[in-house]
Scaffold this motif. Structure first.
Motif, PDB file in Angstrom:
ATOM      1  N   ALA A 217       0.826  -1.176   0.023  1.00  0.00           N
ATOM      2  CA  ALA A 217      -0.180  -0.040  -0.072  1.00  0.00           C
ATOM      3  C   ALA A 217       0.971   1.185   0.101  1.00  0.00           C
ATOM      4  O   ALA A 217       2.011   1.248   0.704  1.00  0.00           O
ATOM      5  N   GLN A 218       0.435   2.126  -0.941  1.00  0.00           N
ATOM      6  CA  GLN A 218       1.052   3.576  -0.844  1.00  0.00           C
ATOM      7  C   GLN A 218       0.720   4.667   0.006  1.00  0.00           C
ATOM      8  O   GLN A 218       1.541   5.379   0.672  1.00  0.00           O
ATOM      9  N   THR A 219      -0.654   4.579   0.395  1.00  0.00           N
ATOM     10  CA  THR A 219      -1.298   5.392   1.430  1.00  0.00           C
ATOM     11  C   THR A 219      -1.779   4.731   2.631  1.00  0.00           C
ATOM     12  O   THR A 219      -1.966   3.515   2.670  1.00  0.00           O
ATOM     13  N   GLU A 220      -2.320   5.670   3.558  1.00  0.00           N
ATOM     14  CA  GLU A 220      -2.865   4.927   4.782  1.00  0.00           C
ATOM     15  C   GLU A 220      -4.123   4.374   4.496  1.00  0.00           C
ATOM     16  O   GLU A 220      -4.783   3.583   5.173  1.00  0.00           O
ATOM     17  N   ASN A 221      -5.067   5.062   3.519  1.00  0.00           N
ATOM     18  CA  ASN A 221      -6.280   4.698   2.957  1.00  0.00           C
ATOM     19  C   ASN A 221      -6.228   3.232   2.166  1.00  0.00           C
ATOM     20  O   ASN A 221      -7.084   2.729   2.682  1.00  0.00           O
ATOM     21  N   GLN A 222      -5.077   3.369   1.702  1.00  0.00           N
ATOM     22  CA  GLN A 222      -5.191   1.922   0.892  1.00  0.00           C
ATOM     23  C   GLN A 222      -4.587   0.791   1.926  1.00  0.00           C
ATOM     24  O   GLN A 222      -5.008  -0.505   1.517  1.00  0.00           O
ATOM     25  N   ASP A 223      -4.245   1.148   2.833  1.00  0.00           N
ATOM     26  CA  ASP A 223      -3.726   0.034   4.027  1.00  0.00           C
ATOM     27  C   ASP A 223      -4.982  -0.486   4.721  1.00  0.00           C
ATOM     28  O   ASP A 223      -4.928  -1.704   5.023  1.00  0.00           O
ATOM     29  N   ILE A 224      -6.132   0.150   4.482  1.00  0.00           N
ATOM     30  CA  ILE A 224      -7.351  -0.417   5.288  1.00  0.00           C
ATOM     31  C   ILE A 224      -7.807  -1.555   4.380  1.00  0.00           C
ATOM     32  O   ILE A 224      -8.298  -2.494   4.881  1.00  0.00           O
ATOM     33  N   GLY A 225      -7.935  -1.428   3.058  1.00  0.00           N
ATOM     34  CA  GLY A 225      -8.521  -2.339   2.294  1.00  0.00           C
ATOM     35  C   GLY A 225      -7.582  -3.260   1.614  1.00  0.00           C
ATOM     36  O   GLY A 225      -7.941  -3.915   0.489  1.00  0.00           O
ATOM     37  N   TRP A 226      -6.334  -3.212   1.914  1.00  0.00           N
ATOM     38  CA  TRP A 226      -5.320  -3.808   1.041  1.00  0.00           C
ATOM     39  C   TRP A 226      -5.411  -5.371   1.018  1.00  0.00           C
ATOM     40  O   TRP A 226      -5.465  -6.029   0.071  1.00  0.00           O
ATOM     41  N   ASP A 227      -5.649  -6.015   2.096  1.00  0.00           N
ATOM     42  CA  ASP A 227      -5.797  -7.488   2.160  1.00  0.00           C
ATOM     43  C   ASP A 227      -7.195  -7.751   2.172  1.00  0.00           C
ATOM     44  O   ASP A 227      -7.925  -7.587   3.524  1.00  0.00           O
ATOM     45  N   SER A 228      -7.596  -8.182   1.122  1.00  0.00           N
ATOM     46  CA  SER A 228      -9.351  -8.425   1.048  1.00  0.00           C
ATOM     47  C   SER A 228      -9.707  -9.670   1.423  1.00  0.00           C
ATOM     48  O   SER A 228     -10.909 -10.065   1.320  1.00  0.00           O
ATOM     49  N   GLU A 229      -8.709 -10.607   1.557  1.00  0.00           N
ATOM     50  CA  GLU A 229      -9.156 -12.001   1.676  1.00  0.00           C
ATOM     51  C   GLU A 229      -9.562 -11.996   3.228  1.00  0.00           C
ATOM     52  O   GLU A 229      -9.116 -11.525   4.223  1.00  0.00           O
ATOM     53  N   PRO A 230     -10.618 -12.974   3.447  1.00  0.00           N
ATOM     54  CA  PRO A 230     -11.161 -13.166   4.799  1.00  0.00           C
ATOM     55  C   PRO A 230     -10.344 -13.656   5.901  1.00  0.00           C
ATOM     56  O   PRO A 230      -9.480 -14.594   5.184  1.00  0.00           O
ATOM     57  N   LEU A 231     -10.393 -13.456   7.042  1.00  0.00           N
ATOM     58  CA  LEU A 231      -9.310 -13.866   7.891  1.00  0.00           C
ATOM     59  C   LEU A 231      -9.898 -15.420   8.212  1.00  0.00           C
ATOM     60  O   LEU A 231      -8.940 -16.299   8.357  1.00  0.00           O
ATOM     61  N   VAL A 232     -11.119 -15.552   8.251  1.00  0.00           N
ATOM     62  CA  VAL A 232     -11.760 -17.106   8.682  1.00  0.00           C
ATOM     63  C   VAL A 232     -12.376 -17.486   7.413  1.00  0.00           C
ATOM     64  O   VAL A 232     -12.877 -16.899   6.685  1.00  0.00           O
ATOM     65  N   ASP A 233     -12.036 -18.705   7.037  1.00  0.00           N
ATOM     66  CA  ASP A 233     -12.827 -19.406   5.933  1.00  0.00           C
ATOM     67  C   ASP A 233     -14.175 -19.440   6.140  1.00  0.00           C
ATOM     68  O   ASP A 233     -14.686 -19.858   7.407  1.00  0.00           O
ATOM     69  N   PRO A 234     -15.106 -18.944   4.961  1.00  0.00           N
ATOM     70  CA  PRO A 234     -16.462 -18.977   5.559  1.00  0.00           C
ATOM     71  C   PRO A 234     -17.330 -20.242   5.136  1.00  0.00           C
ATOM     72  O   PRO A 234     -17.647 -20.649   4.035  1.00  0.00           O
ATOM     73  N   GLU A 235     -17.295 -21.053   6.141  1.00  0.00           N
ATOM     74  CA  GLU A 235     -17.824 -22.498   6.290  1.00  0.00           C
ATOM     75  C   GLU A 235     -19.368 -22.083   6.580  1.00  0.00           C
ATOM     76  O   GLU A 235     -19.522 -21.499   7.622  1.00  0.00           O
ATOM     77  N   CYS A 236     -20.144 -22.705   5.799  1.00  0.00           N
ATOM     78  CA  CYS A 236     -21.616 -22.527   6.201  1.00  0.00           C
ATOM     79  C   CYS A 236     -22.145 -23.462   7.230  1.00  0.00           C
ATOM     80  O   CYS A 236     -23.095 -23.225   7.859  1.00  0.00           O
ATOM     81  N   SER A 237     -21.563 -24.474   7.464  1.00  0.00           N
ATOM     82  CA  SER A 237     -21.758 -25.713   8.431  1.00  0.00           C
ATOM     83  C   SER A 237     -21.505 -25.362   9.743  1.00  0.00           C
ATOM     84  O   SER A 237     -21.811 -25.744  10.607  1.00  0.00           O
ATOM     85  N   ASP A 238     -20.296 -24.118   9.874  1.00  0.00           N
ATOM     86  CA  ASP A 238     -19.964 -23.880  11.198  1.00  0.00           C
ATOM     87  C   ASP A 238     -21.166 -23.003  11.846  1.00  0.00           C
ATOM     88  O   ASP A 238     -21.270 -21.794  11.490  1.00  0.00           O
TER      89      ASP A 238
END
Length: 135
Positions: free
Chosen positions: A85-106
């Motif tokens: 990221a080049q700016t602080e605003n880009q820092d916020i959405g730079w990593d867009s992958e979810p931290l936890v896998d979205p399993e519907c069965s959990d």
């Protein structure tokens, strides 16, 4: 006075011509004939450019590879253009992958709306026009 009409003064043509001639000479002194025209640098104006992708303007011109590369590079997302990221605003959405896998069965993370007999009954009552929703 308002009630007395004024007598009309008759002027001769020579005098009348001189009265009309004086403002004409005054106007001629202030007017200037411009034969050289230029653009006023202080005035704002709209510049009309050619359309970039129009076929009739670009018939005789070849495609500029450097310009096309610049356009394609600008159209890419910010993650493809630079490694971090080049700016602080880009820092916020730079990593867009979810931290936890979205399993519907959990069921710890997913709280889906469950329709039981009582919820279906209350939904039907609200649709029929029950006023108090909080009973």
């Amino acid at each position: 006075m308002a009630g007395h009409p004024k007598e009309r003064v008759v002027t001769d043509e020579v005098h009348q011509n001189q009265i009309l001639w004086e403002p004409y000479l005054k106007e001629l002194r202030t007017q200037k004939l411009y034969t050289q025209y230029h653009v006023n640098p202080c005035a704002r104006f709209t510049r009309l450019t050619r359309k970039l992708m129009s076929w009739h303007d670009n018939l005789e011109e070849t495609a500029d590879a450097r310009f096309l590369n610049l356009i394609h590079h600008a159209a890419q997302g910010p993650k493809k253009k630079c490694p971090e990221a080049q700016t602080e605003n880009q820092d916020i959405g730079w990593d867009s992958e979810p931290l936890v896998d979205p399993e519907c069965s959990d069921h710890r993370l997913n709280h889906f709306r469950v329709y039981n007999d009582i919820t279906l009954y209350k939904a039907k009552m609200w649709s029929l026009g029950e006023d108090d929703h909080h009973k």
